[in-house]
Design an enzyme around this catalytic site. Structure first.
Site, PDB file in Angstrom:
ATOM      1  N   TYR A 146     -34.233  69.722  18.458  1.00 24.05           N
ATOM      2  CA  TYR A 146     -34.538  70.071  17.072  1.00 24.05           C
ATOM      3  C   TYR A 146     -34.975  68.861  16.255  1.00 24.05           C
ATOM      4  O   TYR A 146     -35.700  68.997  15.283  1.00 24.05           O
ATOM      5  CB  TYR A 146     -33.305  70.689  16.401  1.00 24.05           C
ATOM      6  CG  TYR A 146     -33.118  72.156  16.654  1.00 24.05           C
ATOM      7  CD1 TYR A 146     -32.913  72.640  17.940  1.00 24.05           C
ATOM      8  CD2 TYR A 146     -33.124  73.062  15.599  1.00 24.05           C
ATOM      9  CE1 TYR A 146     -32.720  73.985  18.164  1.00 24.05           C
ATOM     10  CE2 TYR A 146     -32.929  74.410  15.810  1.00 24.05           C
ATOM     11  CZ  TYR A 146     -32.726  74.871  17.099  1.00 24.05           C
ATOM     12  OH  TYR A 146     -32.532  76.206  17.301  1.00 24.05           O
ATOM     13  N   LYS A 195     -27.321  71.200  31.353  1.00 25.81           N
ATOM     14  CA  LYS A 195     -28.276  71.434  32.442  1.00 25.81           C
ATOM     15  C   LYS A 195     -28.359  70.127  33.226  1.00 25.81           C
ATOM     16  O   LYS A 195     -29.427  69.518  33.387  1.00 25.81           O
ATOM     17  CB  LYS A 195     -29.638  71.861  31.849  1.00 25.81           C
ATOM     18  CG  LYS A 195     -30.655  72.324  32.867  1.00 25.81           C
ATOM     19  CD  LYS A 195     -30.354  73.672  33.487  1.00 25.81           C
ATOM     20  CE  LYS A 195     -31.367  74.009  34.566  1.00 25.81           C
ATOM     21  NZ  LYS A 195     -31.000  75.194  35.366  1.00 25.81           N
ATOM     22  N   ASP A 227     -27.797  78.112  32.498  1.00 29.62           N
ATOM     23  CA  ASP A 227     -28.300  79.399  33.007  1.00 29.62           C
ATOM     24  C   ASP A 227     -27.141  80.245  33.523  1.00 29.62           C
ATOM     25  O   ASP A 227     -27.073  81.459  33.295  1.00 29.62           O
ATOM     26  CB  ASP A 227     -29.394  79.194  34.075  1.00 29.62           C
ATOM     27  CG  ASP A 227     -29.052  78.133  35.104  1.00 29.62           C
ATOM     28  OD1 ASP A 227     -28.021  77.437  34.951  1.00 29.62           O
ATOM     29  OD2 ASP A 227     -29.811  78.002  36.085  1.00 29.62           O
ATOM     30  N   ASP A 251     -27.916  77.400  20.152  1.00 30.47           N
ATOM     31  CA  ASP A 251     -28.676  78.377  19.363  1.00 30.47           C
ATOM     32  C   ASP A 251     -28.838  79.662  20.175  1.00 30.47           C
ATOM     33  O   ASP A 251     -28.576  80.770  19.686  1.00 30.47           O
ATOM     34  CB  ASP A 251     -30.046  77.789  19.009  1.00 30.47           C
ATOM     35  CG  ASP A 251     -30.904  78.764  18.228  1.00 30.47           C
ATOM     36  OD1 ASP A 251     -30.371  79.385  17.296  1.00 30.47           O
ATOM     37  OD2 ASP A 251     -32.092  78.915  18.563  1.00 30.47           O
ATOM     38  N   ASP A 255     -26.501  83.501  19.935  1.00 29.24           N
ATOM     39  CA  ASP A 255     -27.079  84.830  19.685  1.00 29.24           C
ATOM     40  C   ASP A 255     -26.622  85.809  20.769  1.00 29.24           C
ATOM     41  O   ASP A 255     -26.300  86.971  20.481  1.00 29.24           O
ATOM     42  CB  ASP A 255     -28.618  84.771  19.692  1.00 29.24           C
ATOM     43  CG  ASP A 255     -29.193  84.633  18.288  1.00 29.24           C
ATOM     44  OD1 ASP A 255     -28.476  84.094  17.413  1.00 29.24           O
ATOM     45  OD2 ASP A 255     -30.347  85.057  18.061  1.00 29.24           O
TER      46      ASP A 255
HETATM   47  C1  IPM Z   1     -29.596  79.471  13.608  1.00 26.78           C
HETATM   48  C2  IPM Z   1     -31.050  79.724  13.362  1.00 26.78           C
HETATM   49  C3  IPM Z   1     -31.729  78.395  13.019  1.00 26.78           C
HETATM   50  C4  IPM Z   1     -31.560  77.489  14.211  1.00 26.78           C
HETATM   51  C5  IPM Z   1     -33.200  78.540  12.609  1.00 26.78           C
HETATM   52  C6  IPM Z   1     -33.357  79.455  11.422  1.00 26.78           C
HETATM   53  C7  IPM Z   1     -33.840  77.208  12.354  1.00 26.78           C
HETATM   54  O1  IPM Z   1     -31.636  80.352  14.451  1.00 26.78           O
HETATM   55  O2  IPM Z   1     -28.923  78.963  12.689  1.00 26.78           O
HETATM   56  O3  IPM Z   1     -29.129  79.765  14.705  1.00 26.78           O
HETATM   57  O4  IPM Z   1     -32.315  77.578  15.180  1.00 26.78           O
HETATM   58  O5  IPM Z   1     -30.643  76.655  14.179  1.00 26.78           O
HETATM   59 MG    MG Z   2     -30.254  80.908  15.970  1.00 30.28          MG
END
Ligand code: IPM
Ligand code: MG
Length: 367
Positions: A146, A195, A227, A251, A255
């Site tokens: 990032y 990884k 993975d 990240d 999710d």
């Molecule tokens: C999160 C989001 C952010 C990230 C984006 C919006 C930049 O996906 O907070 O997980 O990737 O960190």
């Molecule tokens: Mg995210």
């Protein structure tokens, strides 16, 4: 206690879910005798519209001078919004990344817990949902891909893009310490995800995590390739307590972890630096497709407010009262639309964002 909060409602559903979290915080502060004040500032797309950039110095200053920041969500539809025609450093997400960096918010805590009441909404096999899970993803937030150098330019006659995955020992050490510290307050297990079979940054990650571990002999440590971790999360999520990982892996995995809790609308997060200051936001995005329809789930933001009380103000009882209200509202059968899924919608009471907020406020009590 006096609580000075800077609020960033943001874009999409952000303002709606923030309004509900503020209602809940007001009730908690009222009941427990605290004085809370809010200062609202713009960030993300709404800041682009107002000031031509996603993050202004005023917003950074307002965040810095508060005790904590409560945020909704930022960003728009990446296919259709004019914000995504701008240079990358002027898009909404750049605002959030800039704020994380400016305030050194290197530790991102993303708990993923399956409420027993939401078992039906969990997309995993019934036996997995029955076992339940309760993990905390400790994501490094100010390093890695990032924030490494990037460029897109012509090399040898063709366009070539470069992103750099860079980690310093000190960056790995400080996040590893956070993970071991929090593991001590939980089930004393850390799984570090990397990884290391391919990446140098992961091999350094593993070495430093092993070193830090020497100070925490009471905490169990194992390493898992990313993975494999993605697979294990849907195969057997109960094995995870604290998951320690770098920015990009965190990240993606967070999710995935959120989805198996039934809905991404349930997951709070805290982004912390080395002081008690923190930025608290739901793990989900701005959901522009449902913005303004009063159907968003405010629970992730409400639970983020609870994390704020716990981590920035040490107000554990107050945080407990919010978490208990969430459990109660689910037990009473109320569901926003994201939580209904394939489950038998008939046995639940479908509510909108505002009503969910009201129901939570009603259930806040002195414990
Ligand atoms: C999160 C989001 C952010 C990230 C984006 C919006 C930049 O996906 O907070 O997980 O990737 O960190
Ligand atoms: Mg995210």
């Amino acid at each position: 206690m006096k609580l000075n909060i800077t609020v960033i409602p943001g874009d999409g559903i952000g303002p709606e879910i923030i309004a509900e979290a503020k209602k809940v915080l007001d009730k908690v502060c009222d009941l427990y005798g605290h004085e809370i004040s809010y200062k609202e500032v713009l960030m993300g797309g709404c800041s682009i519209d107002a000031y031509g950039k996603p993050l202004t110095d005023e917003t950074i200053e307002a965040a810095r001078s508060a005790d904590a920041v409560l945020m909704g969500s930022i960003g728009g539809n990446t296919q259709t919004s004019p914000w995504y025609k701008l240079e990358p450093h002027l898009r909404p997400e750049a605002g959030l990344l800039g704020l994380r960096k400016a305030l050194s918010l290197f530790a991102n805590l993303r708990p993923a817990y399956l409420y027993p009441e939401l078992k039906e909404a969990c997309p995993l096999k019934e036996e997995m949902a029955d076992r339940g899970f309760d993990m905390l993803i400790m994501r490094e937030l100010t390093g890695g891909l990032y924030f490494g150098e990037r460029s897109t330019k012509e090399v040898d006659g063709e366009m070539t893009a470069v992103d750099t995955l860079i980690y310093k020992e000190s960056e790995i050490r400080r996040i590893a310490i956070k993970a071991f510290e929090v593991a001590r307050k939980r089930r004393k297990s850390v799984i570090s995800v990397d990884k290391a079979n391919v990446l140098d940054s992961s091999r350094l990650w593993r070495k430093v995590v092993e070193e830090v571990r020497k100070d925490y002999p009471d905490v169990e440590l194992s390493h898992m390739l990313v993975d494999n971790c993605a697979m294990q999360l849907v195969r057997d999520p109960a094995q995870f307590d604290v998951v320690l990982t770098e920015n990009m892996f965190g990240d993606i995995l967070s999710d995935e972890a959120s989805m198996i809790t039934g809905s991404i609308g349930m997951l709070p997060s805290a982004s912390l630096n080395d002081s008690s200051f923190g930025l608290y936001e739901p793990s989900h995005g701005s959901a522009p497709d449902i913005a303004g329809k009063d159907i968003a789930n405010p629970i992730a933001t409400v639970l983020s407010a609870a994390m704020m009380l716990r981590y920035s103000f040490n107000l554990d009882k107050e945080a407990d009262s919010i978490e208990e209200a969430v459990r109660q509202v689910l037990r009473d059968g109320y569901r926003t639309v994201d939580l209904l899924g394939a489950a038998d919608a008939g046995s639940f009471k479908k509510v909108g964002c505002k009503e969910m907020g009201d129901l939570l406020v009603e259930r806040i009590a002195v414990l």
